[in-house]
Design a protein around this motif. Structure first.
Motif, PDB file in Angstrom:
ATOM      1  N   UNK A 156     -23.741  22.922  29.553  1.00 60.26           N
ATOM      2  CA  UNK A 156     -23.296  23.308  30.899  1.00 60.26           C
ATOM      3  C   UNK A 156     -24.421  24.053  31.603  1.00 60.26           C
ATOM      4  N   UNK A 157     -24.873  23.502  32.720  1.00 57.90           N
ATOM      5  CA  UNK A 157     -25.979  24.123  33.445  1.00 57.90           C
ATOM      6  C   UNK A 157     -25.515  24.844  34.700  1.00 57.90           C
ATOM      7  N   UNK A 158     -24.454  24.387  35.318  1.00 57.13           N
ATOM      8  CA  UNK A 158     -23.945  24.993  36.548  1.00 57.13           C
ATOM      9  C   UNK A 158     -22.725  25.853  36.246  1.00 57.13           C
ATOM     10  N   UNK A 159     -22.351  26.664  37.206  1.00 53.34           N
ATOM     11  CA  UNK A 159     -21.081  27.381  37.081  1.00 53.34           C
ATOM     12  C   UNK A 159     -19.950  26.396  37.377  1.00 53.34           C
ATOM     13  N   UNK A 160     -18.754  26.738  36.997  1.00 51.86           N
ATOM     14  CA  UNK A 160     -17.607  25.857  37.225  1.00 51.86           C
ATOM     15  C   UNK A 160     -17.393  25.627  38.716  1.00 51.86           C
ATOM     16  N   UNK A 161     -17.600  26.662  39.524  1.00 52.61           N
ATOM     17  CA  UNK A 161     -17.407  26.535  40.975  1.00 52.61           C
ATOM     18  C   UNK A 161     -18.459  25.614  41.585  1.00 52.61           C
ATOM     19  N   UNK A 162     -19.708  25.763  41.161  1.00 51.81           N
ATOM     20  CA  UNK A 162     -20.777  24.910  41.684  1.00 51.81           C
ATOM     21  C   UNK A 162     -20.587  23.453  41.266  1.00 51.81           C
ATOM     22  N   UNK A 163     -20.168  23.238  40.033  1.00 50.12           N
ATOM     23  CA  UNK A 163     -19.974  21.860  39.582  1.00 50.12           C
ATOM     24  C   UNK A 163     -18.812  21.205  40.332  1.00 50.12           C
ATOM     25  N   UNK A 164     -17.753  21.963  40.614  1.00 53.39           N
ATOM     26  CA  UNK A 164     -16.627  21.425  41.388  1.00 53.39           C
ATOM     27  C   UNK A 164     -17.073  21.116  42.816  1.00 53.39           C
ATOM     28  N   UNK A 165     -17.877  21.986  43.415  1.00 52.40           N
ATOM     29  CA  UNK A 165     -18.384  21.747  44.769  1.00 52.40           C
ATOM     30  C   UNK A 165     -19.295  20.516  44.795  1.00 52.40           C
ATOM     31  N   UNK A 166     -20.115  20.344  43.765  1.00 56.74           N
ATOM     32  CA  UNK A 166     -20.988  19.171  43.684  1.00 56.74           C
ATOM     33  C   UNK A 166     -20.162  17.895  43.585  1.00 56.74           C
TER      34      UNK A 166
END
Length: 118
Positions: A52-62
């Motif tokens: 996991x490289x991103x935060x959960x919020x950033x990955x959801x936004x992506x």
């Protein structure tokens, strides 16, 4: 022999979102008297911590940004968010099994969306 007879619900998660969920389970298990985790749970936690490289919020936004593109479906958006391709060749590998191919401009647009989060 299967235990489950039907699928009630299905939802795609990125590795980062799975990491957030498993972190909650890990702290819950650590607070219990029986502190031993099952092998599968320990391996899953190790896997998400490593990849996991991103935060959960950033990955959801992506994922939400990627699903805005015409040729990117929900499953492919989650793959891209997990792999975070850096160039056209890596991104083409994600689309290799699709029945269509993307133009260079479409690939660049997707890569630019990914670059905002990396």
């Amino acid at each position: 022999m299967t235990i489950f007879k039907e699928i009630l619900d299905e939802e795609y998660l990125t590795v980062s979102e799975a990491k957030a969920l498993l972190a909650g389970i890990e702290t819950e298990r650590a607070a219990a008297e029986d502190r031993e985790m099952r092998y599968e749970l320990a391996r899953a936690i190790e896997h998400v911590n490593r990849f996991a490289e991103l935060s959960a919020e950033d990955s959801r936004a992506l994922v939400e940004d990627l699903t805005g593109f015409e040729k990117v479906d929900d499953e492919t958006a989650h793959k891209i968010a997990d792999l975070l391709p850096r160039n056209r060749d890596e991104l083409r590998a994600v689309f290799a099994q699709q029945r269509y191919s993307l133009s260079g401009d479409e690939l660049d647009e997707i890569l630019n969306a990914v670059a905002k989060y990396v």
